[in-house]
Design a protein around this motif. Structure first.
Motif, PDB file in Angstrom:
ATOM      1  N   GLU A 546      41.569 -11.920 -14.280  1.00  0.00           N
ATOM      2  CA  GLU A 546      41.249 -11.419 -12.933  1.00  0.00           C
ATOM      3  C   GLU A 546      42.643 -11.817 -11.967  1.00  0.00           C
ATOM      4  OE1 GLU A 546      38.064 -13.579 -11.279  1.00  0.00           O
ATOM      5  OE2 GLU A 546      36.494 -12.185 -12.372  1.00  0.00           O
ATOM      6  N   GLN A 547      43.067 -12.905 -12.234  1.00  0.00           N
ATOM      7  CA  GLN A 547      44.256 -13.301 -11.515  1.00  0.00           C
ATOM      8  C   GLN A 547      45.703 -12.487 -12.071  1.00  0.00           C
ATOM      9  OE1 GLN A 547      44.925 -15.280  -9.209  1.00  0.00           O
ATOM     10  NE2 GLN A 547      47.236 -15.570  -9.315  1.00  0.00           N
ATOM     11  N   ARG A 550      45.427  -9.213 -10.147  1.00  0.00           N
ATOM     12  CA  ARG A 550      45.639  -9.208  -8.958  1.00  0.00           C
ATOM     13  C   ARG A 550      47.327  -9.175  -8.607  1.00  0.00           C
ATOM     14  NH1 ARG A 550      40.945 -12.546  -8.337  1.00  0.00           N
ATOM     15  NH2 ARG A 550      41.956 -14.442  -8.808  1.00  0.00           N
ATOM     16  N   GLU A 553      48.612  -5.976  -9.173  1.00  0.00           N
ATOM     17  CA  GLU A 553      48.342  -5.195  -8.066  1.00  0.00           C
ATOM     18  C   GLU A 553      49.256  -5.234  -6.861  1.00  0.00           C
ATOM     19  OE1 GLU A 553      44.265  -5.611  -6.881  1.00  0.00           O
ATOM     20  OE2 GLU A 553      43.481  -4.373  -8.569  1.00  0.00           O
ATOM     21  N   ALA A 554      49.570  -6.502  -6.860  1.00  0.00           N
ATOM     22  CA  ALA A 554      50.403  -7.018  -5.720  1.00  0.00           C
ATOM     23  C   ALA A 554      51.955  -6.447  -5.892  1.00  0.00           C
ATOM     24  CB  ALA A 554      50.355  -8.508  -5.575  1.00  0.00           C
TER      25      ALA A 554
END
Length: 822
Positions: A546-547, A550, A553-554
């Motif tokens: 999950e990290q 993220r 995406e960032a």
């Protein structure tokens, strides 16, 4: 050979038609004695119409006819001329043509005039001087030169007719040429080759076009011109061979241009084959010797070799001359005795010399004839002057190597054995080659800078001192990728966990360079943070996935849909020395190798899982029980994958190397790395070895307590008794308080049996398990609060405490330092 006139006509017709030019042959009085088909096509008159008539009759202007007639019989007629004039076409119209008239000389000394004509709109095949655009009348007194040599030879290949241009081109004097074969006039391999071509043409009748040969010039000439000869057979009216005609043109410039293009083509293949600046410098030197120079050096600024920004401006007077190092060295003499320093050594830049002027101005220094007379900069550099004298250096070029406005170094080219001095074209070629090398050198410098930064970042982010505590002994190796592919995103970690356990981690971020190293640092930090929360391996990888999503995406640019997705592989293992159980989960990573105490190696069949950042499938954990002193090997794919080799072969090689459990871990690490191919690795190589230990009954004590708050005092008594057996009486009071608080909380918030375990390892750990899933939370109570002080007391008495999930509920643990007795 027969009549010279028919031969001259045939020669002119055959040879000059290949140049698209109309030819007429005139005798000494100006009478037309030869005519070509090209001439007929130009003015419309057939040979029968003009042969035997005066050539001046074809001129359109009466003044031109009168002056041409007067000059034809005059001794003051110029030897050759070119120009524009008007001639009368057969249909009566006037056409403007370009004329070039030159003599042919024969053995009987009788002159023949060769007249070449083209339409005004057609570019001439000869070079017309700046005055050639005038009328014939004005051009008669302006000598020019037809750059086409013509030689007519009989069936024995003896010269019978020749124009004077041929002598100027090939260097053979007229008196040595007439009546002789080419090999008699100029013995040598080139003459034999051309004469062989003439003989083939004479026998076959097939012309030979553009056969190149060197001129037969005197030995003192600087450089032999290159000529291209086209040879045609001359036939009489009945088709019998009368001889051959050779038409020669100077192709020195085009040949030299081809040679330069060939050298530039070689530069594209041989310069910049690697991203190593020293290698590129040597490639430049090797290419230019002996094609351009007899001796060449390439000196680069130290900043370039270190990947630093080069000095934008050099100021010799201000003491800002950068340090240089010899990167390239080549010579026609073995060992390059001309050089005052070897390749790789520092180079001293002589002050107030052409070298400093080149560095200061950024412009090349061109000295075709090297000035070594007194009063020059050499007066202060005896060693340089001696080298110039000893090796007869006579011509010099110093070319700056610069890119993006900064000087990267200098390239020096010298001629010694070749007595021909450098020319302007040589300087242009040298500058072109240096420019090509400069691009590669600048790329190498930027690559070295980025790789150094990535390697420094990665080494900073990797652990420097790792320990497995009482759970395992550990050893590791990390090899960065080679210079072609750059540092990658491999990482490893050894994380101490509660209860004497240890977490072993190995991961690999896809890609190379500083971005991969930065991503690796983010993932390693995330793993440590999640490991501190005592998550099981499968849950930890899920959170890490999950990290990664993220982070991706960032970093993704919404305006660049083709941005690559960040992906990484990871293997996470937790070993418990109390139970000797190892729980492992992996995310697209190669499986670990397990070596039992007898040397048997296995690669356990674990669920593969998807790489991090993909988010396709859940992760699964597998728990294995390991015998004490087993070796657990975690690695990245760079250790087992190689070009042209199956990954199973690499894993078999690794298993064979590790099947020696009696060896120290450091030796096993070195042996595993030594089995790699002799080629530099294409990917980072990481290996982490852990030899497991077990904590026996003498280091642990555990009890099961019924759910009765009245038994808290019994838990304290059991704890105190065990500490006394271990000689830890000085920790009895604090441990009693910790056990009391933890067991009381367990009774209060759960039902069922309460578990109590004490572990003596590097610290003293108290663990309490219950069936509740609620986790205790530390609070800071007010003075009027009656509850909430228990965990605050525990945190003050321990170095750390925490909770983790168990299959039946939760576990709360607290650790104390094993301080010596007071």
């Amino acid at each position: 050979m027969g009549s010279s006139a028919p031969m001259a006509i045939a020669a002119a017709q055959t040879a000059f038609q290949s140049f698209g030019t109309a030819i007429a042959l005139l005798d000494a009085r100006g009478t037309v004695v030869g005519w070509t088909q090209a001439a007929q096509q130009l003015v419309g008159h057939a040979a029968a119409d003009v042969v035997g008539r005066s050539g001046t009759a074809l001129l359109a202007g009466s003044d031109d006819r009168a002056k041409a007639s007067a000059l034809a019989g005059s001794d003051s007629a110029p030897s050759r001329w070119t120009g524009l004039t008007g001639v009368r076409h057969r249909d009566g119209r006037r056409i403007d043509v370009r004329l070039c008239v030159q003599p042919l000389t024969g053995q009987d000394s009788r002159a023949q005039w060769l007249v070449a004509a083209t339409d005004k709109e057609t570019p001439p095949s000869w070079v017309v001087d700046g005055s050639g655009m005038e009328s014939l009348t004005g051009a008669l007194h302006l000598p020019s030169r037809l750059p086409v040599g013509v030689v007519i030879r009989d069936t024995e290949l003896r010269c019978t007719w020749v124009n004077d241009t041929q002598g100027l081109k090939d260097g053979i004097p007229l008196q040595r040429r007439l009546g002789r074969t080419l090999t008699q006039a100029a013995p040598g391999e080139d003459a034999e080759s051309i004469e062989s071509v003439m003989r083939q043409v004479l026998e076959s009748g097939m012309p030979a076009i553009n056969r190149e040969y060197r001129a037969f010039l005197p030995m003192h000439a600087h450089r032999e011109p290159a000529l291209a000869a086209s040879v045609f057979r001359i036939d009489d009216g009945e088709g019998h061979a009368l001889g051959v005609c050779a038409v020669s043109v100077d192709v020195s410039d085009s040949r030299r241009a081809r040679e330069r293009l060939a050298i530039l083509g070689e530069a594209g293949k041989r310069i910049g084959t690697t991203l190593d600046a020293m290698q590129t410098g040597q490639e430049l030197a090797d290419l230019t010797v002996p094609l351009l120079a007899d001796y060449a050096t390439v000196d680069l600024a130290e900043s370039v070799l270190l990947g630093e920004e080069p000095q934008a401006r050099t100021d010799p007077e201000g003491g800002r001359i950068p340090a240089f190092r010899r990167a390239g060295l080549a010579s026609v003499n073995e060992g390059a005795p001309e050089s005052l320093c070897a390749r790789g050594e520092p180079v001293l830049v002589p002050p107030a010399s052409p070298f400093t002027s080149v560095l200061l101005s950024g412009q090349s220094h061109f000295e075709p004839v090297l000035d070594t007379s007194p009063g020059t900069w050499l007066d202060h550099h005896d060693a340089v002057r001696a080298a110039i004298h000893d090796h007869t250096m006579h011509s010099l070029m110093i070319v700056p190597i610069h890119a993006r406005g900064a000087v990267l170094g200098v390239a020096v080219f010298v001629r010694t054995a070749d007595r021909v001095p450098f020319e302007e074209d040589d300087l242009l070629l040298a500058e072109e080659l240096v420019s090509w090398a400069a691009l590669s050198l600048d790329n190498a410098r930027q690559y070295a800078r980025e790789r150094s930064a990535a390697l420094a970042l990665q080494r900073h982010l990797l652990p420097h001192h790792v320990t497995g505590g009482t759970a395992a002994d550990v050893a590791w190796r990390y090899l960065p990728a080679d210079s072609h592919h750059g540092v990658g995103g491999d990482w490893f970690d050894v994380i101490p966990l509660s209860g004497a356990r240890v977490a072993l981690v190995v991961g690999d971020v896809v890609g190379h360079g500083i971005n991969a190293a930065a991503t690796m640092g983010q993932l390693r930090t995330a793993v440590r943070t999640l490991a501190a929360m005592d998550m099981p391996p499968d849950e930890l990888l899920a959170r890490l996935d999950e990290q990664a999503l993220r982070l991706d995406e960032a970093d993704t640019d919404p305006h660049a849909p083709d941005t690559a997705t960040m992906a990484a592989t990871c293997l996470y293992a937790v070993y418990d020395p109390v139970t000797r159980q190892c729980t492992i989960a992996r995310a697209g990573h190669p499986p670990p190798a397990i070596i039992d105490p007898h040397g048997h190696v296995t690669f356990p069949d674990l669920p593969t899982g998807a790489p991090l950042g993909v988010g396709l499938v859940p992760f699964e954990s597998v728990t294995l029980e390991l015998p004490e002193h087993s070796v657990l090997a975690l690695y990245t794919d760079g250790l087992v994958e190689a070009r042209g080799q199956d990954v199973d072969t690499g894993m078999d090689r690794l298993a064979t190397t590790l099947a020696k459990p009696d060896q120290p871990l450091e030796s096993l690490c070195s042996s595993a790395v030594d089995t790699l191919s002799s080629e530099a690795p294409r990917d980072d190589v990481t290996l982490l070895l852990a030899r497991t230990h077990a904590l026996g009954p003498e280091q642990t004590a555990s009890w099961q307590l019924p759910a009765d708050p009245a038994l808290v005092s019994q838990a304290r008594a059991l704890t105190t008794r065990q500490l006394r057996r271990w000689g830890l009486d000085h920790l009895a009071d604090s441990t009693e308080l910790i056990v009391s608080e933890l067991v009381t909380n367990a009774f209060r918030h759960s039902s069922g049996t309460i578990g109590l375990r004490i572990i003596r390892h590097e610290a003293l750990t108290c663990e309490v398990t219950d069936t509740s899933n609620s986790h205790p939370r530390l609070r800071h109570p007010h003075t009027t609060d009656e509850n909430g002080r228990g965990l605050l007391l525990v945190s003050q008495l321990t170095r750390r405490w925490g909770t983790r999930h168990t299959p039946d509920g939760k576990l709360v643990w607290a650790e104390q330092h094993l301080t010596p007795k007071p």
